[in-house]
Design a protein around this motif. Structure first.
Motif, PDB file in Angstrom:
ATOM      1  N   ARG A   1      25.778  38.276  38.633  1.00  0.00           N
ATOM      2  CA  ARG A   1      26.947  38.937  38.059  1.00  0.00           C
ATOM      3  C   ARG A   1      28.210  38.570  38.820  1.00  0.00           C
ATOM      4  O   ARG A   1      28.211  38.497  40.047  1.00  0.00           O
ATOM      5  N   GLY A   2      29.302  38.350  38.016  1.00  0.00           N
ATOM      6  CA  GLY A   2      30.614  38.231  38.640  1.00  0.00           C
ATOM      7  C   GLY A   2      31.199  39.623  38.835  1.00  0.00           C
ATOM      8  O   GLY A   2      30.659  40.636  38.358  1.00  0.00           O
ATOM      9  N   TRP A   3      32.328  39.732  39.517  1.00  0.00           N
ATOM     10  CA  TRP A   3      32.900  41.053  39.846  1.00  0.00           C
ATOM     11  C   TRP A   3      34.403  40.934  40.083  1.00  0.00           C
ATOM     12  O   TRP A   3      34.926  39.843  40.335  1.00  0.00           O
ATOM     13  N   THR A   4      35.098  42.089  40.017  1.00  0.00           N
ATOM     14  CA  THR A   4      36.527  42.188  40.291  1.00  0.00           C
ATOM     15  C   THR A   4      36.785  43.515  40.998  1.00  0.00           C
ATOM     16  O   THR A   4      36.378  44.581  40.494  1.00  0.00           O
ATOM     17  N   VAL A   5      37.441  43.445  42.151  1.00  0.00           N
ATOM     18  CA  VAL A   5      37.790  44.640  42.925  1.00  0.00           C
ATOM     19  C   VAL A   5      39.292  44.910  42.766  1.00  0.00           C
ATOM     20  O   VAL A   5      40.101  43.974  42.882  1.00  0.00           O
ATOM     21  N   ARG A   6      39.650  46.191  42.537  1.00  0.00           N
ATOM     22  CA  ARG A   6      41.060  46.615  42.487  1.00  0.00           C
ATOM     23  C   ARG A   6      41.220  47.875  43.335  1.00  0.00           C
ATOM     24  O   ARG A   6      40.418  48.809  43.213  1.00  0.00           O
ATOM     25  N   ALA A   7      42.270  47.873  44.169  1.00  0.00           N
ATOM     26  CA  ALA A   7      42.590  49.032  45.003  1.00  0.00           C
ATOM     27  C   ALA A   7      44.102  49.170  45.069  1.00  0.00           C
ATOM     28  O   ALA A   7      44.802  48.174  45.289  1.00  0.00           O
ATOM     29  N   ALA A   8      44.603  50.404  44.846  1.00  0.00           N
ATOM     30  CA  ALA A   8      46.055  50.651  44.803  1.00  0.00           C
ATOM     31  C   ALA A   8      46.500  51.278  46.121  1.00  0.00           C
ATOM     32  O   ALA A   8      45.951  52.302  46.552  1.00  0.00           O
ATOM     33  N   PHE A   9      47.513  50.663  46.739  1.00  0.00           N
ATOM     34  CA  PHE A   9      48.138  51.172  47.961  1.00  0.00           C
ATOM     35  C   PHE A   9      49.655  51.189  47.728  1.00  0.00           C
ATOM     36  O   PHE A   9      50.351  50.231  48.085  1.00  0.00           O
ATOM     37  N   PRO A  10      50.164  52.240  47.107  1.00  0.00           N
ATOM     38  CA  PRO A  10      51.596  52.274  46.788  1.00  0.00           C
ATOM     39  C   PRO A  10      52.467  52.125  48.035  1.00  0.00           C
ATOM     40  O   PRO A  10      52.222  52.775  49.053  1.00  0.00           O
ATOM     41  N   GLY A  11      53.473  51.248  47.957  1.00  0.00           N
ATOM     42  CA  GLY A  11      54.395  51.018  49.068  1.00  0.00           C
ATOM     43  C   GLY A  11      53.854  50.140  50.168  1.00  0.00           C
ATOM     44  O   GLY A  11      54.567  49.862  51.141  1.00  0.00           O
ATOM     45  N   GLY A  12      52.587  49.721  50.076  1.00  0.00           N
ATOM     46  CA  GLY A  12      51.982  48.903  51.130  1.00  0.00           C
ATOM     47  C   GLY A  12      52.285  47.419  50.955  1.00  0.00           C
ATOM     48  O   GLY A  12      52.933  46.992  49.998  1.00  0.00           O
ATOM     49  N   ARG A  13      51.754  46.658  51.909  1.00  0.00           N
ATOM     50  CA  ARG A  13      51.917  45.204  51.876  1.00  0.00           C
ATOM     51  C   ARG A  13      50.607  44.570  52.296  1.00  0.00           C
ATOM     52  O   ARG A  13      49.994  44.979  53.283  1.00  0.00           O
ATOM     53  N   LEU A  14      50.153  43.590  51.509  1.00  0.00           N
ATOM     54  CA  LEU A  14      48.910  42.901  51.802  1.00  0.00           C
ATOM     55  C   LEU A  14      49.194  41.731  52.747  1.00  0.00           C
ATOM     56  O   LEU A  14      50.035  40.889  52.464  1.00  0.00           O
ATOM     57  N   VAL A  15      48.430  41.686  53.850  1.00  0.00           N
ATOM     58  CA  VAL A  15      48.557  40.566  54.801  1.00  0.00           C
ATOM     59  C   VAL A  15      47.592  39.456  54.427  1.00  0.00           C
ATOM     60  O   VAL A  15      47.983  38.289  54.270  1.00  0.00           O
ATOM     61  N   THR A  16      46.308  39.805  54.227  1.00  0.00           N
ATOM     62  CA  THR A  16      45.291  38.823  53.841  1.00  0.00           C
ATOM     63  C   THR A  16      44.063  39.552  53.327  1.00  0.00           C
ATOM     64  O   THR A  16      43.918  40.773  53.486  1.00  0.00           O
ATOM     65  N   ALA A  17      43.108  38.783  52.719  1.00  0.00           N
ATOM     66  CA  ALA A  17      41.857  39.329  52.215  1.00  0.00           C
ATOM     67  C   ALA A  17      40.821  38.222  52.256  1.00  0.00           C
ATOM     68  O   ALA A  17      41.127  37.032  52.145  1.00  0.00           O
ATOM     69  N   TRP A  18      39.544  38.583  52.405  1.00  0.00           N
ATOM     70  CA  TRP A  18      38.472  37.600  52.500  1.00  0.00           C
ATOM     71  C   TRP A  18      37.120  38.246  52.168  1.00  0.00           C
ATOM     72  O   TRP A  18      36.987  39.465  52.096  1.00  0.00           O
ATOM     73  N   VAL A  19      36.096  37.385  52.001  1.00  0.00           N
ATOM     74  CA  VAL A  19      34.717  37.801  51.773  1.00  0.00           C
ATOM     75  C   VAL A  19      33.903  37.312  52.962  1.00  0.00           C
ATOM     76  O   VAL A  19      33.989  36.143  53.341  1.00  0.00           O
ATOM     77  N   GLU A  20      33.106  38.201  53.545  1.00  0.00           N
ATOM     78  CA  GLU A  20      32.302  37.859  54.722  1.00  0.00           C
ATOM     79  C   GLU A  20      31.079  37.037  54.313  1.00  0.00           C
ATOM     80  O   GLU A  20      30.269  37.461  53.489  1.00  0.00           O
ATOM     81  N   GLY A  21      30.991  35.807  54.915  1.00  0.00           N
ATOM     82  CA  GLY A  21      29.777  34.998  54.786  1.00  0.00           C
ATOM     83  C   GLY A  21      29.516  34.470  53.412  1.00  0.00           C
ATOM     84  O   GLY A  21      28.346  34.267  53.058  1.00  0.00           O
ATOM     85  N   ALA A  22      30.532  34.240  52.561  1.00  0.00           N
ATOM     86  CA  ALA A  22      30.291  33.720  51.217  1.00  0.00           C
ATOM     87  C   ALA A  22      31.513  32.957  50.746  1.00  0.00           C
ATOM     88  O   ALA A  22      32.539  32.895  51.424  1.00  0.00           O
ATOM     89  N   GLU A  23      31.362  32.332  49.624  1.00  0.00           N
ATOM     90  CA  GLU A  23      32.466  31.570  49.046  1.00  0.00           C
ATOM     91  C   GLU A  23      33.617  32.508  48.696  1.00  0.00           C
ATOM     92  O   GLU A  23      33.421  33.579  48.132  1.00  0.00           O
ATOM     93  N   GLN A  24      34.838  32.083  49.027  1.00  0.00           N
ATOM     94  CA  GLN A  24      36.004  32.922  48.800  1.00  0.00           C
ATOM     95  C   GLN A  24      36.415  32.903  47.314  1.00  0.00           C
ATOM     96  O   GLN A  24      36.196  31.923  46.593  1.00  0.00           O
TER      97      GLN A  24
END
Length: 216
Positions: A143-166
């Protein structure tokens, strides 16, 4: 007799009186009305006054003799007119029956995602934190997947997946989105992590394929 003329005059006067009396008697004995014909119902009988009659619904009826009869006016009838029969109600041809629409069915409930997610905070520091969504594939196929998370007023620096294809991620109007770069195998688990600054550690919302994350 020549010497007594008044005797002759008196005799003539008596004779004239007798003849006049006989003439008056004969005139009174005569009828001034024509003989009544029994076959003619309209011929009035002698010395009988006509009684006005009124024609009603059941036939002619006599009117009281004491009621005055005026010329040009008909006698009043004592028969009451019949009450009018009410007309039967007929349907209006313009009235169109409106069909009763059934109630709208409730919106379908989205089936639970076969890829579940659990949110947690890995570490927090001054000005930011590291968050994580642990994914688990509960289906029997990849299965494929999609994650969404709301952080109002925040700023994303980076994101990654541990031990798997990004995969591919972005941050738009305070909403973090990460799409899978590969499909999870049946029963496989995988952490998706992200560095967020200037926002609280608890997101306003968190979903995996539209289903809420558990226990954040």
């Amino acid at each position: 007799m020549t010497s007594s003329p008044w005797i002759l005059v008196a005799t003539g006067v008596v004779v004239m009186v007798v003849l006049l009396a006989v003439a008056l008697g004969s005139v009174r004995g005569r009828s001034t009305f024509p003989a009544a014909d029994p076959a003619d119902p309209l011929m009035p009988l002698p010395h009988m006054p006509l009684i006005p009659t009124a024609v009603g619904a059941t036939g002619p009826s006599s009117v009281s003799a004491t009621a005055p009869v005026r010329p040009g006016l008909s006698p009043r009838s004592t028969v009451l007119p019949a009450a009018p029969t009410p007309a039967a109600s007929t349907p209006n041809p313009r009235a169109v029956a409106r069909p009763v629409l059934p109630p709208s069915p409730p919106p379908p409930v989205a089936p639970p995602s076969v890829v579940t997610g659990r949110y947690s905070v890995q570490s927090a520091f001054d000005g930011g934190f590291i968050g994580e969504v642990l994914l688990v594939n509960t289906a029997r196929t990849h299965r494929g997947w999609t994650v969404r998370a709301a952080f109002p007023g925040g700023r994303l620096v980076t994101a990654w997946v541990e031990g798997a294809e990004q995969g591919v991620f972005r941050f738009d109007d305070g909403v973090f989105t990460y799409r899978s770069g590969f499909d999870l195998a049946p029963g496989q688990s995988l952490p998706v992590r992200f560095h967020i600054e200037r926002a609280g550690t608890r997101p306003a919302s968190c979903t995996v394929d539209g289903a809420p994350c558990a226990a954040w």
